[in-house]
Design an enzyme around this catalytic site. Structure first.
Site, PDB file in Angstrom:
ATOM      1  CE  LYS A 182      62.746  33.425 -11.259  1.00 38.50           C
ATOM      2  NZ  LYS A 182      63.043  32.354 -10.337  1.00 38.50           N
TER       3      LYS A 182
ATOM      4  CD  GLU B  48      55.407  17.322 -30.806  1.00 38.83           C
ATOM      5  OE1 GLU B  48      54.831  16.465 -31.522  1.00 38.83           O
ATOM      6  OE2 GLU B  48      54.880  17.843 -29.805  1.00 38.83           O
TER       7      GLU B  48
ATOM      8  CE1 TYR C   8      53.450  20.806 -19.879  1.00 40.62           C
ATOM      9  CE2 TYR C   8      53.472  23.108 -19.211  1.00 40.62           C
ATOM     10  CZ  TYR C   8      53.854  21.801 -19.002  1.00 40.62           C
ATOM     11  OH  TYR C   8      54.622  21.478 -17.912  1.00 40.62           O
TER      12      TYR C   8
ATOM     13  CG  ASP D 182      60.322  23.640 -20.534  1.00 43.68           C
ATOM     14  OD1 ASP D 182      59.136  23.332 -20.297  1.00 43.68           O
ATOM     15  OD2 ASP D 182      61.242  22.806 -20.555  1.00 43.68           O
TER      16      ASP D 182
ATOM     17  CG  ASP E 208      69.319  19.235 -25.747  1.00 45.55           C
ATOM     18  OD1 ASP E 208      68.509  19.673 -26.586  1.00 45.55           O
ATOM     19  OD2 ASP E 208      70.035  19.958 -25.041  1.00 45.55           O
TER      20      ASP E 208
ATOM     21  CB  THR F  38      49.713  20.153 -26.586  1.00 46.21           C
ATOM     22  OG1 THR F  38      49.762  21.402 -25.895  1.00 46.21           O
ATOM     23  CG2 THR F  38      50.086  20.332 -28.049  1.00 46.21           C
TER      24      THR F  38
ATOM     25  CG  ASP G 125      50.944  29.155 -22.158  1.00 42.90           C
ATOM     26  OD1 ASP G 125      51.878  28.449 -22.600  1.00 42.90           O
ATOM     27  OD2 ASP G 125      50.725  29.294 -20.941  1.00 42.90           O
TER      28      ASP G 125
HETATM   29  C1  LIG Z   1      56.071  23.001 -21.325  1.00 41.63           C
HETATM   30  S1  LIG Z   1      56.325  21.390 -21.877  1.00 41.63           S
HETATM   31  C2  LIG Z   1      55.203  21.260 -23.260  1.00 41.63           C
HETATM   32  C3  LIG Z   1      54.953  19.837 -23.670  1.00 41.63           C
HETATM   33  C4  LIG Z   1      54.026  19.631 -24.893  1.00 41.63           C
HETATM   34  N1  LIG Z   1      54.642  20.140 -26.098  1.00 41.63           N
HETATM   35  C5  LIG Z   1      52.671  20.268 -24.693  1.00 41.63           C
HETATM   36  O1  LIG Z   1      52.371  21.269 -25.358  1.00 41.63           O
HETATM   37  O2  LIG Z   1      51.905  19.741 -23.858  1.00 41.63           O
HETATM   38  C6  LIG Z   1      57.891  21.457 -22.710  1.00 41.63           C
HETATM   39  C7  LIG Z   1      58.540  20.110 -22.879  1.00 41.63           C
HETATM   40  O3  LIG Z   1      59.725  20.251 -23.660  1.00 41.63           O
HETATM   41  C8  LIG Z   1      60.697  19.363 -23.156  1.00 41.63           C
HETATM   42  N2  LIG Z   1      62.001  19.894 -23.578  1.00 41.63           N
HETATM   43  C9  LIG Z   1      62.551  21.071 -23.224  1.00 41.63           C
HETATM   44  N3  LIG Z   1      63.733  21.262 -23.826  1.00 41.63           N
HETATM   45  C10 LIG Z   1      63.927  20.172 -24.602  1.00 41.63           C
HETATM   46  C11 LIG Z   1      64.980  19.774 -25.477  1.00 41.63           C
HETATM   47  N4  LIG Z   1      66.038  20.573 -25.686  1.00 41.63           N
HETATM   48  N5  LIG Z   1      64.892  18.592 -26.105  1.00 41.63           N
HETATM   49  C12 LIG Z   1      63.802  17.781 -25.899  1.00 41.63           C
HETATM   50  N6  LIG Z   1      62.779  18.116 -25.082  1.00 41.63           N
HETATM   51  C13 LIG Z   1      62.840  19.289 -24.443  1.00 41.63           C
HETATM   52  C14 LIG Z   1      60.467  19.369 -21.653  1.00 41.63           C
HETATM   53  O4  LIG Z   1      60.961  18.195 -21.038  1.00 41.63           O
HETATM   54  C15 LIG Z   1      58.964  19.473 -21.570  1.00 41.63           C
HETATM   55  O5  LIG Z   1      58.349  18.205 -21.471  1.00 41.63           O
END
Ligand SMILES: C[S@@+](CC[C@H](N)C(=O)[O-])C[C@H]1O[C@@H](n2cnc3c(N)ncnc32)[C@H](O)[C@@H]1O
Length: 256
Positions: free
Chosen positions: A169, A80, A237, A165, A143, A235, A201
């Site tokens: 933009k 994940e 989000y 995320d 990462d 989740t 979303d």
């Molecule tokens: C918008 S949040 C969604 C979190 C969760 N999946 C949910 O649906 O509630 C996106 C998450 O991905 C993490 N994230 C973004 N890029 C990542 C990467 N390259 N490796 C690990 N985590 C990452 C961010 O820190 C953030 O917590």
């Protein structure tokens, strides 16, 4: 983290990317953007990070044989990306005891949130270092792309990307996890027939995913569902999106 919701709108059309557009797109950056923490950690969170996390951390020295990083034998290996607070990862682990899940997150408060669900805050000194932890869960607190690049061909049976995320933009498009330049790397680590689940979303990201997927042949792409399919745990989000009236899309891709 990094989920800037302003300015959402169709910055990319629904037509597939042309070859020249694909060439103009900047490649994904090597480093991550955004803050890995929104506020200072509490003493309990520091203990979770220092004492519980190392007991679950995926050992990069075993990247070439990732199943060996689990102390139990596993039938399938899932990964994940961006587990946020960890609800989805922990629900999957509870529902699938034969599966090994590597859950990746860079955001410290999110990592603490997952760990705090596993380790009771019962006042017992040193509990973070001793509480039993699931043998078929490993955490990668960096990462996800670095880990994915280090994994061997065809080692993953399933990949989750839940509400990434969106980076709405246009100038930040290169930071999106779904990216034409990174798809071959994802296809490399997924075995033929493996499933890749994506939920989003954000209208800009939804259009972007549709565009990127229409322009590739590595994955079979049925139309996305508009209701969360069975077997997809909710989740945080997603709950926020639904409360705000946004309609998520749920893709189930198959590696060809
Ligand atoms: C918008 S949040 C969604 C979190 C969760 N999946 C949910 O649906 O509630 C996106 C998450 O991905 C993490 N994230 C973004 N890029 C990542 C990467 N390259 N490796 C690990 N985590 C990452 C961010 O820190 C953030 O917590």
């Amino acid at each position: 983290m990094g989920a800037h919701r302003s300015g959402a709108g169709a910055e990319v059309g629904l037509q597939p990317l042309s070859e020249s557009e694909g060439r103009r797109l900047k490649p994904p950056p090597a480093q991550l953007y955004g803050r890995p923490r929104t506020h200072a950690l509490s003493p309990r969170q520091v203990r979770l990070m220092e004492q519980a996390l190392p007991r679950l951390r995926f050992d990069m020295a075993l990247a070439a044989t990732p199943r060996a990083s689990f102390p139990v034998s596993i039938d399938e290996l899932w990964l994940e990306v961006g587990f946020g607070g960890g609800e989805h990862a922990l629900a999957q682990v509870a529902a699938h005891p034969g599966v090994g899940l590597i859950a990746c997150e860079v955001f410290e408060n999110g990592i603490c949130s997952l760990l705090s669900r596993l380790v009771p805050d019962n006042g017992v000194e040193g509990i973070e270092a001793t509480a039993p932890l699931p043998g078929h869960l490993r955490l990668w607190d960096s990462d996800a792309r670095t880990l994915l690049r280090a994994l061997p061909d065809g080692c993953l049976d399933r990949l989750f990307l839940m509400f990434p995320d969106p980076w709405p933009k246009a100038r930040h498009a290169k930071r999106r996890f779904v990216h034409p330049a990174f798809l071959p790397e994802l296809a490399r680590v997924l075995r033929p027939g493996a499933e890749w689940r994506i939920a989003s979303d954000d209208p800009t990201y939804q259009a972007w995913v549709a565009d990127v997927l229409a322009a590739q042949a590595l994955f079979g792409v049925p139309p996305p569902a508009t209701e969360r399919p069975e077997g997809w745990p909710p989740t945080r989000y997603e709950a926020k999106a639904l409360a705000a009236g946004r309609g998520p899309l749920y893709w189930t891709l198959r590696k060809r």
